[in-house]
Motif scaffolding. Structure first.
Motif, PDB file in Angstrom:
ATOM      1  N   VAL A  34      26.298  38.956  32.222  1.00 57.39           N
ATOM      2  CA  VAL A  34      27.536  39.735  32.151  1.00 57.39           C
ATOM      3  C   VAL A  34      28.724  38.877  32.588  1.00 57.39           C
ATOM      4  O   VAL A  34      29.781  38.906  31.958  1.00 57.39           O
ATOM      5  CB  VAL A  34      27.432  41.024  33.004  1.00 57.39           C
ATOM      6  CG1 VAL A  34      28.779  41.735  33.080  1.00 57.39           C
ATOM      7  CG2 VAL A  34      26.373  41.963  32.449  1.00 57.39           C
ATOM      8  N   VAL A  48      39.152  42.455  30.080  1.00 60.52           N
ATOM      9  CA  VAL A  48      37.772  42.933  30.222  1.00 60.52           C
ATOM     10  C   VAL A  48      37.835  44.447  30.359  1.00 60.52           C
ATOM     11  O   VAL A  48      38.591  44.972  31.178  1.00 60.52           O
ATOM     12  CB  VAL A  48      37.093  42.305  31.460  1.00 60.52           C
ATOM     13  CG1 VAL A  48      35.695  42.831  31.627  1.00 60.52           C
ATOM     14  CG2 VAL A  48      37.098  40.789  31.352  1.00 60.52           C
ATOM     15  N   THR A  52      32.447  47.212  31.035  1.00 58.57           N
ATOM     16  CA  THR A  52      31.811  45.940  31.401  1.00 58.57           C
ATOM     17  C   THR A  52      31.845  45.743  32.912  1.00 58.57           C
ATOM     18  O   THR A  52      30.855  45.327  33.515  1.00 58.57           O
ATOM     19  CB  THR A  52      32.508  44.767  30.690  1.00 58.57           C
ATOM     20  OG1 THR A  52      32.452  44.981  29.282  1.00 58.57           O
ATOM     21  CG2 THR A  52      31.849  43.447  31.027  1.00 58.57           C
ATOM     22  N   LYS A  55      29.345  48.031  34.488  1.00 59.93           N
ATOM     23  CA  LYS A  55      27.990  47.511  34.283  1.00 59.93           C
ATOM     24  C   LYS A  55      27.679  46.437  35.321  1.00 59.93           C
ATOM     25  O   LYS A  55      26.609  46.430  35.924  1.00 59.93           O
ATOM     26  CB  LYS A  55      27.838  46.949  32.870  1.00 59.93           C
ATOM     27  CG  LYS A  55      26.468  46.392  32.586  1.00 59.93           C
ATOM     28  CD  LYS A  55      26.349  45.892  31.158  1.00 59.93           C
ATOM     29  CE  LYS A  55      24.948  45.383  30.894  1.00 59.93           C
ATOM     30  NZ  LYS A  55      24.779  44.982  29.493  1.00 59.93           N
TER      31      LYS A  55
END
Length: 76
Positions: A34, A48, A52, A55
């Motif tokens: 990631v 971003v 994301t 996560k």
């Protein structure tokens, strides 16, 4: 980026990634994937997205708890 919880735990308990259970090691690999994606997105000058980041934070939390289970011998 701020230091992740799992990194702090590794330092606090003086652990290496190789000492951790396989689940934690796999989680750390996922975190690294990631982070690579985030760097690529930022290198393109793009923002971003929140999903994301969430996560990344979820993976970090999971690995952190895996480390605590390992240290406290509560990993069943």
């Amino acid at each position: 980026m701020e230091q992740l919880q799992y990194e702090k735990a590794l330092q606090e308990y003086n652990l290496s990634i190789n000492e951790l259970p396989e689940d934690a090691q796999i989680g750390i690999e996922s975190i690294k994937d990631v982070l690579k994606g985030i760097k690529m997105i930022e290198a393109r000058g793009r923002e971003v997205n929140t999903k994301t980041i969430k996560k990344l934070m979820s993976l970090d939390k999971w690995v952190y708890y895996e480390i605590l289970d390992y240290v406290n011998d509560t990993d069943n």
